[in-house]
Design a protein around this motif. Sequence first.
Motif, short mmCIF file in Angstrom:
data_model
loop_
_atom_site.label_atom_id
_atom_site.label_comp_id
_atom_site.label_asym_id
_atom_site.label_seq_id
_atom_site.Cartn_x
_atom_site.Cartn_y
_atom_site.Cartn_z
N ASN A 287 -0.68 -1.84 4.40
CA ASN A 287 -0.23 -0.47 4.63
C ASN A 287 -1.35 0.55 4.47
N ARG A 288 -2.54 0.06 4.23
CA ARG A 288 -3.71 0.92 4.04
C ARG A 288 -3.37 2.04 3.07
N ALA A 289 -2.68 1.66 2.03
CA ALA A 289 -2.20 2.67 1.09
C ALA A 289 -3.28 3.07 0.09
N ALA A 290 -4.17 2.16 -0.25
CA ALA A 290 -5.05 2.40 -1.39
C ALA A 290 -6.47 2.72 -0.99
N SER A 291 -7.11 3.62 -1.74
CA SER A 291 -8.54 3.89 -1.55
C SER A 291 -9.38 2.96 -2.41
N SER A 292 -8.79 2.37 -3.44
CA SER A 292 -9.48 1.36 -4.25
C SER A 292 -8.43 0.53 -4.98
N CYS A 293 -8.82 -0.66 -5.38
CA CYS A 293 -7.90 -1.53 -6.10
C CYS A 293 -8.71 -2.52 -6.94
N VAL A 294 -8.17 -2.87 -8.10
CA VAL A 294 -8.81 -3.84 -8.98
C VAL A 294 -7.71 -4.55 -9.75
N ASP A 295 -7.94 -5.76 -10.19
CA ASP A 295 -6.90 -6.41 -11.01
C ASP A 295 -7.20 -6.24 -12.48
N LEU A 296 -6.17 -6.29 -13.31
CA LEU A 296 -6.34 -6.00 -14.73
C LEU A 296 -6.53 -7.27 -15.56
N SER A 297 -7.47 -8.11 -15.18
CA SER A 297 -7.73 -9.31 -15.98
C SER A 297 -8.23 -8.94 -17.37
N ASP B 231 -3.34 -9.00 -18.38
CA ASP B 231 -2.11 -8.51 -17.76
C ASP B 231 -1.97 -8.93 -16.30
N TYR B 232 -3.11 -9.00 -15.60
CA TYR B 232 -3.11 -9.38 -14.18
C TYR B 232 -2.20 -8.52 -13.31
N GLU B 233 -2.11 -7.24 -13.69
CA GLU B 233 -1.47 -6.28 -12.80
C GLU B 233 -2.55 -5.72 -11.88
N LEU B 234 -2.15 -4.93 -10.90
CA LEU B 234 -3.10 -4.26 -10.02
C LEU B 234 -3.17 -2.78 -10.36
N LEU B 235 -4.39 -2.26 -10.39
CA LEU B 235 -4.63 -0.83 -10.59
C LEU B 235 -5.16 -0.31 -9.26
N LEU B 236 -4.57 0.78 -8.77
CA LEU B 236 -5.00 1.27 -7.46
C LEU B 236 -5.03 2.78 -7.41
N THR B 237 -5.80 3.29 -6.47
CA THR B 237 -5.85 4.74 -6.27
C THR B 237 -5.41 5.03 -4.83
N VAL B 238 -4.77 6.18 -4.67
CA VAL B 238 -4.17 6.51 -3.37
C VAL B 238 -4.45 7.98 -3.04
N ARG B 239 -4.89 8.24 -1.79
CA ARG B 239 -5.07 9.63 -1.37
C ARG B 239 -3.70 10.32 -1.39
N PRO B 240 -3.66 11.56 -1.87
CA PRO B 240 -2.36 12.25 -1.97
C PRO B 240 -1.59 12.26 -0.66
N ARG B 241 -2.30 12.46 0.48
CA ARG B 241 -1.58 12.55 1.76
C ARG B 241 -1.07 11.19 2.24
N LEU B 242 -1.49 10.12 1.58
CA LEU B 242 -1.05 8.78 2.00
C LEU B 242 -0.02 8.17 1.05
N LEU B 243 0.50 9.02 0.16
CA LEU B 243 1.42 8.48 -0.85
C LEU B 243 2.63 7.78 -0.22
N ARG B 244 3.05 8.28 0.96
CA ARG B 244 4.22 7.66 1.59
C ARG B 244 3.93 6.21 2.01
N HIS B 245 2.63 5.85 2.16
CA HIS B 245 2.30 4.46 2.50
C HIS B 245 2.70 3.49 1.40
N LEU B 246 2.96 4.04 0.22
CA LEU B 246 3.32 3.16 -0.90
C LEU B 246 4.78 2.74 -0.85
#
Lengths: 329, 329
Positions: free
Chosen positions: B209-219, B271-286
Amino acid sequence: VTVSELSERALVHLVQQRLSAPPRWMVVGIGDDAAVIEPERNRLQAITVDAIVDGVHFDRRFTPPDAIGHRALAVNLSDLAAMGAEPRYALISMALPADLLLADFEAIVDGLVRLSSSYHVSTVGGNVTRTPGPLMIDVTAAGVVKRRSVLTRSGARPGDVVFVTGTIGGAAAGLEMLRGGVPEAAPACVERYLRPSARVRAGLLIGRNRAASSCVDLSDGLADGVARIAEASGVGIVLDRTALPIEPSARTWWESRGDAVVDRAISGGDDYELLLTVRPRLLRHLEAVSRHGGVALTRIGVCTPGRSLVLRSPDGAEAPVPAGFTHFR
Amino acid sequence: VTVSELSERALVHLVQQRLSAPPRWMVVGIGDDAAVIEPERNRLQAITVDAIVDGVHFDRRFTPPDAIGHRALAVNLSDLAAMGAEPRYALISMALPADLLLADFEAIVDGLVRLSSSYHVSTVGGNVTRTPGPLMIDVTAAGVVKRRSVLTRSGARPGDVVFVTGTIGGAAAGLEMLRGGVPEAAPACVERYLRPSARVRAGLLIGRNRAASSCVDLSDGLADGVARIAEASGVGIVLDRTALPIEPSARTWWESRGDAVVDRAISGGDDYELLLTVRPRLLRHLEAVSRHGGVALTRIGVCTPGRSLVLRSPDGAEAPVPAGFTHFR
């Protein structure tokens, strides 16, 4: 200074600094959660993993750190060569004991990077962890191969001729010399053990010329390689005892000690030569391999309809091939 | 019966027996010098390696063997998820101490195979070696991802909103309970530590969904993940202290012990969750991620122009984010 004084991140950084510029097909390299690679078009991917452990596959007491790094990658390049694949990239996973000197860590990485550079292999990822146990290096290596060039263990048929690249026994003799504290007895054998060559170019040409019906690398020795092809292909193999290309200085070493030269040469591991079988009518396909493969090819036997593995002497006497080298028990 | 009573080959055979039928794209599977795979068209390949070592990343005294196998693969699936990749295959390299019970070896493999089956991940290769040291499992995992769906750590910009999947702190609390011999205090936390879920589906949808500007896992925990994105993207991050989705039973556990709940939850690893950042105008992609990702998404902060990592309380008070979890020293 030991590695325990640096963070995992700082150690990874030391590795990164030693790597050459990333190739164009590497979309994301070291430093993210995973590497991202653009696969080559019209090529299959060959991939393998192999680990070396201090006290099992080498011994830090007599294996210089650069040779540890070299061996860790070479064993994998040899596996790719035996598939007819051209190596492309590697992932390096290292478990480091806290007392490992930082200088030794750097030398291990240098040995690894030097070998990878000489084959244009890119390090795309890796992992560093501490361990309460021995030093261990686990390398995953991947290469590319055309579908029609893939070499497996299972295509040999009765009547196929058996060849081996280079010489055998050198690494086993070299290891004996290192263990015995006499590496000066035959430096060529010792070097052969410490910094083995993978027969990458020969493997590529064997695959490209569709010369071989089967191929395997001799990580665990000739006897083991012969057994692997025989098992996978459902054939027997007769080896010509006098044709075996035993490393001359290994022969001299074993003769001086009254050892059974052929048995030692056949059973000893770590040669990393290629063993292959060829249909009689395709023998001419080997010409390009002989000419450009960078290593000699020696005809050493033939595949048979039975399942027995036999060593034949010039007088016709036959003996079973001795059991191969096994790392586990 | 211990593994030392079997040959390397017999152990590999035990693994092979447990694997499901090879997929069509696997041209050569386990048992040759290397696996040969047909890459997927129009897809990039994501590949990662991660090792777990007894006494460092888990403890055999309180980690059941199936959980060891599960964790060995899960940590890698989590890395692939953080790249937006769909997992496809794995190579398993195991270093086994001689005293490992054969039944435990089999249970480790079962844990690994069960998790891989549930994600349709094929084991294409591997390696088994003995070690004089601790049990170690090194997994290389590969997946596929479209070029436009690749998630990296480096695309966050000031103003981007920070999200995290699921809950944090559960695994760290579970590990404390196991170490303290009170796993019954909160079985959900313990299970979270022993058999973590990788956010594979969520990662895929975030990428697609091209929702995120960055992503990392929480190992290595939320604090570490925030630092990784901030470093790679060149931003600061402000976290809203009250918004953090701390695992309720972990909160109860820490409160009952008088521990600083937020600090523990932020600093704890695994924890192995995902941490991500999203441009405000793309929040609906989530939206699609929330609906179909199989896990909650919580808004926990925002990226800032500076480089500082801050934890903000409702009263406006700010504190630096505590340093993350580090495995090496």
